[in-house]
Design a protein around this motif. Sequence first.
Motif, mmCIF file in Angstrom:
data_model
loop_
_atom_site.group_PDB
_atom_site.id
_atom_site.type_symbol
_atom_site.label_atom_id
_atom_site.label_comp_id
_atom_site.label_asym_id
_atom_site.label_seq_id
_atom_site.Cartn_x
_atom_site.Cartn_y
_atom_site.Cartn_z
ATOM 1 N N LYS A 158 0.818 -1.216 0.000
ATOM 2 C CA LYS A 158 0.000 0.000 0.000
ATOM 3 C C LYS A 158 0.854 1.270 0.000
ATOM 4 O O LYS A 158 0.328 2.361 -0.185
ATOM 5 N N ILE A 159 2.143 1.146 0.213
ATOM 6 C CA ILE A 159 3.039 2.312 0.223
ATOM 7 C C ILE A 159 3.208 2.792 -1.214
ATOM 8 O O ILE A 159 3.484 2.003 -2.118
ATOM 9 N N THR A 160 3.055 4.104 -1.422
ATOM 10 C CA THR A 160 3.115 4.662 -2.777
ATOM 11 C C THR A 160 4.259 5.661 -2.915
ATOM 12 O O THR A 160 4.814 6.138 -1.917
ATOM 13 N N ASP A 161 4.561 5.995 -4.153
ATOM 14 C CA ASP A 161 5.562 7.023 -4.440
ATOM 15 C C ASP A 161 5.146 8.355 -3.825
ATOM 16 O O ASP A 161 5.981 9.083 -3.274
ATOM 17 N N ILE A 215 5.805 8.272 -0.053
ATOM 18 C CA ILE A 215 7.239 8.376 0.230
ATOM 19 C C ILE A 215 7.729 9.782 -0.078
ATOM 20 O O ILE A 215 8.569 10.341 0.637
ATOM 21 N N GLY A 216 7.193 10.405 -1.123
ATOM 22 C CA GLY A 216 7.561 11.781 -1.448
ATOM 23 C C GLY A 216 7.218 12.728 -0.313
ATOM 24 O O GLY A 216 8.033 13.563 0.082
ATOM 25 N N HIS A 217 6.012 12.594 0.238
ATOM 26 C CA HIS A 217 5.605 13.435 1.381
ATOM 27 C C HIS A 217 6.484 13.165 2.596
ATOM 28 O O HIS A 217 6.892 14.095 3.300
ATOM 29 N N LEU A 218 6.769 11.900 2.844
ATOM 30 C CA LEU A 218 7.628 11.527 3.976
ATOM 31 C C LEU A 218 9.003 12.165 3.818
ATOM 32 O O LEU A 218 9.522 12.786 4.750
ATOM 33 N N ASN A 226 8.989 16.005 4.299
ATOM 34 C CA ASN A 226 8.626 16.498 5.623
ATOM 35 C C ASN A 226 9.429 15.893 6.770
ATOM 36 O O ASN A 226 9.323 16.356 7.906
ATOM 37 N N CYS A 227 10.199 14.869 6.488
ATOM 38 C CA CYS A 227 11.006 14.210 7.528
ATOM 39 C C CYS A 227 12.449 14.108 7.036
ATOM 40 O O CYS A 227 12.987 13.018 6.862
ATOM 41 N N LYS A 228 13.057 15.228 6.819
ATOM 42 C CA LYS A 228 14.389 15.283 6.213
ATOM 43 C C LYS A 228 15.493 14.730 7.094
ATOM 44 O O LYS A 228 16.579 14.439 6.621
ATOM 45 N N ALA A 229 15.217 14.556 8.386
ATOM 46 C CA ALA A 229 16.231 14.057 9.306
ATOM 47 C C ALA A 229 16.204 12.535 9.448
ATOM 48 O O ALA A 229 16.898 11.982 10.295
ATOM 49 N N LEU A 230 15.428 11.855 8.612
ATOM 50 C CA LEU A 230 15.371 10.392 8.686
ATOM 51 C C LEU A 230 16.758 9.796 8.500
ATOM 52 O O LEU A 230 17.526 10.234 7.636
ATOM 53 N N THR A 231 17.069 8.782 9.294
ATOM 54 C CA THR A 231 18.351 8.102 9.152
ATOM 55 C C THR A 231 18.185 6.666 8.670
ATOM 56 O O THR A 231 19.143 6.041 8.235
ATOM 57 N N LYS A 232 16.955 6.121 8.747
ATOM 58 C CA LYS A 232 16.728 4.738 8.335
ATOM 59 C C LYS A 232 15.348 4.618 7.695
ATOM 60 O O LYS A 232 14.368 5.110 8.244
ATOM 61 N N ILE A 233 15.305 3.963 6.530
ATOM 62 C CA ILE A 233 14.045 3.711 5.838
ATOM 63 C C ILE A 233 14.070 2.266 5.334
ATOM 64 O O ILE A 233 15.034 1.838 4.718
ATOM 65 N N ASP A 234 12.988 1.541 5.581
ATOM 66 C CA ASP A 234 12.850 0.167 5.090
ATOM 67 C C ASP A 234 11.667 0.109 4.135
ATOM 68 O O ASP A 234 10.520 0.244 4.550
ATOM 69 N N ALA A 260 10.026 7.613 -6.077
ATOM 70 C CA ALA A 260 10.109 7.649 -4.609
ATOM 71 C C ALA A 260 11.559 7.767 -4.150
ATOM 72 O O ALA A 260 11.879 8.553 -3.245
ATOM 73 N N ILE A 261 12.449 7.019 -4.773
ATOM 74 C CA ILE A 261 13.860 7.057 -4.387
ATOM 75 C C ILE A 261 14.475 8.407 -4.761
ATOM 76 O O ILE A 261 15.333 8.935 -4.050
ATOM 77 N N GLN A 262 14.017 9.007 -5.850
ATOM 78 C CA GLN A 262 14.499 10.342 -6.217
ATOM 79 C C GLN A 262 14.125 11.358 -5.143
ATOM 80 O O GLN A 262 14.921 12.239 -4.815
ATOM 81 N N GLU A 263 12.926 11.236 -4.572
ATOM 82 C CA GLU A 263 12.514 12.116 -3.475
ATOM 83 C C GLU A 263 13.403 11.907 -2.250
ATOM 84 O O GLU A 263 13.816 12.868 -1.598
ATOM 85 N N ILE A 264 13.713 10.670 -1.959
ATOM 86 C CA ILE A 264 14.595 10.367 -0.821
ATOM 87 C C ILE A 264 15.981 10.960 -1.075
ATOM 88 O O ILE A 264 16.565 11.598 -0.199
ATOM 89 N N GLY A 265 16.512 10.763 -2.273
ATOM 90 C CA GLY A 265 17.827 11.307 -2.612
ATOM 91 C C GLY A 265 17.871 12.817 -2.552
ATOM 92 O O GLY A 265 18.873 13.413 -2.154
ATOM 93 N N GLU A 266 16.772 13.443 -2.912
ATOM 94 C CA GLU A 266 16.715 14.906 -2.934
ATOM 95 C C GLU A 266 16.548 15.516 -1.545
ATOM 96 O O GLU A 266 17.068 16.592 -1.270
ATOM 97 N N HIS A 267 15.860 14.824 -0.638
ATOM 98 C CA HIS A 267 15.505 15.433 0.641
ATOM 99 C C HIS A 267 16.136 14.798 1.883
ATOM 100 O O HIS A 267 16.246 15.460 2.908
ATOM 101 N N CYS A 268 16.506 13.540 1.827
ATOM 102 C CA CYS A 268 16.961 12.826 3.032
ATOM 103 C C CYS A 268 18.480 12.673 3.043
ATOM 104 O O CYS A 268 19.014 11.557 2.958
#
Length: 149
Positions: free
Chosen positions: A7-10, A13-16, A19-27, A37-45
């Motif tokens: 049920k997890i969508t791009d 993950i983009g919103h996460l 809005n949660c730029k200090a995340l250190t771990k994502i599974d 989704a990974i591009q959003e993570i690369g850009e913000h996390c």
Amino acid sequence: MIKEAKKITDIGIGHLAQNCKALTKIDLHTTNITDEAIQEIGEHCHQLLSLCISSCPRLTDASLVSLGQGCINLRTLEVACCSHFTDNGFQALARITDATLNFLANYCPKISALTRLPNIKVHAYFAPVTPPPSVGNGRQRYCKCCVIL
């Protein structure tokens, strides 16, 4: 749990990521996410240390490029059953210093260049508690299909 992971969508993950730029771990194991989704993570996390993207069949080398550009603090990247990843994608991770790349070799069939990435250490998923003796050239075998490079 795997049913819920589907049920997890791009978009989620983009919103996460935004809005949660200090995340250190994502599974994201077994999700249906795409490179978006990974591009959003690369850009913000940028503080991300650990990411699991095993069994995400829609991901391609574009995801690895995004991680290599944005997540330079990444220390653990778990990848297995990702048939679209190639040597070119993993080359994009070369700028991540002291990264640890975990993958199961025979489930990522297009990967062979990991020995050319000096900052990436390869570990097998199913390593025994006590490492067995070295097998040729000082490399240790952890299971029948995986060798520490």
